[in-house]
Design an enzyme around this catalytic site. Structure first.
Site, short mmCIF file in Angstrom:
data_model
loop_
_atom_site.label_atom_id
_atom_site.label_comp_id
_atom_site.label_asym_id
_atom_site.label_seq_id
_atom_site.Cartn_x
_atom_site.Cartn_y
_atom_site.Cartn_z
N ASN A 135 50.06 8.24 40.44
CA ASN A 135 48.97 8.82 39.70
C ASN A 135 48.75 10.51 41.02
O ASN A 135 47.40 10.57 41.07
CB ASN A 135 48.38 7.38 40.16
N GLU A 142 44.54 9.08 47.39
CA GLU A 142 44.77 7.65 46.40
C GLU A 142 43.58 7.79 45.07
O GLU A 142 42.46 9.15 45.74
CB GLU A 142 44.44 6.97 46.25
#
Ligand code: GLP
Length: 238
Positions: A135, A142
């Protein structure tokens, strides 16, 4: 940003050669070292160079990149353990040549702060050796992670829980992690992003050519002059 496309069969040698050449220029370089599958062959090649007497690792310093929260060193999932087995031990580093990011203390904020302080005191990273999360995460930054995100505790996204299940099994992946911040990583004097495999094609395209956004933390690399992306044909598409 420079992109180097190499055959998968020579990926590890290329990666090791790039790191070794930096270490020849600066033997006491500060490296931050990713775990994950991608750099493992590169680290093996580096260890071979050392065995052949072509690499002096006696004064480099290695920093751990990320850690699962509340996972002790004795746990096979420990990223500190993995960093030690894959890099610190094969390169024969002394204990004082390695700074862990400790994920198993009773005060994660303090562990993050003390890691940050150690990196700053050392003069920052000379080379960040990074893998690319599915991702766009770097370390465990993140999405969304801004370019100024600091070293911190973070909840893993669903995507990371799924991708990391490859290592630990479904439902067995810790849900929180500590990560070196984007601030430290982007301030590295050089960044080497290692990417292999067809499954990284789309996220690598976003990293290289997509919008620069906290939703794809790796896209911040576009804005830096000192980034080398080493990728195989599958990751880059033919
Ligand atoms: C993991 C780690 C990263 C790693 C990335 C890619 O979740 N937190 O440090 O670089 O994902 O891993 P791999 O090289 O196995 O694809």
């Amino acid at each position: 940003m420079q992109v180097l496309r190499v055959l998968n069969s020579s990926f590890n040698q290329h990666g090791a050669a790039l790191i070794a050449s930096l270490l020849r220029a600066k033997p006491n370089a500060n490296l931050v070292i990713a775990t994950g599958n991608t750099p493992m062959g590169v680290y093996d090649e580096l260890a071979k160079l050392k065995l052949q007497g072509e690499l002096d690792s006696s004064s480099l310093h290695a920093f751990q990149l990320d850690a699962y929260a509340d996972v002790p060193l004795s746990d096979p999932r420990s990223l500190q353990g993995w960093s030690r087995r894959s890099f610190v031990e094969p390169l024969g580093l002394a204990e004082k040549q390695f700074t862990p990011l400790i994920g198993y203390s009773d005060n994660h904020e303090r562990a993050c702060q003390s890691y940050h302080d150690a990196v700053i005191k050392a003069g920052g990273y000379d080379l960040a050796i990074l893998g690319l999360g599915p991702n766009g995460h770097l370390g465990f930054n993140e999405p969304p992670s801004s370019k100024t995100s600091t070293t911190r505790v973070i909840s893993l996204t669903e995507e990371s829980l799924i991708s990391n299940a490859v290592y630990w099994g479904r439902g067995n992946v810790p849900t929180q992690a500590l990560t070196a911040g984007m601030d430290l990583l982007l301030a590295a004097k050089q960044i080497l992003l290692l990417v292999t495999g067809k499954h990284k094609y789309e996220i690598l395209q976003k990293t290289l050519y997509g919008a620069i956004t906290p939703e794809v933390p790796s896209s911040y690399l576009q804005a830096s002059q000192h980034v080398m992306v080493l990728a195989d044909e599958a990751a880059l598409g033919s």
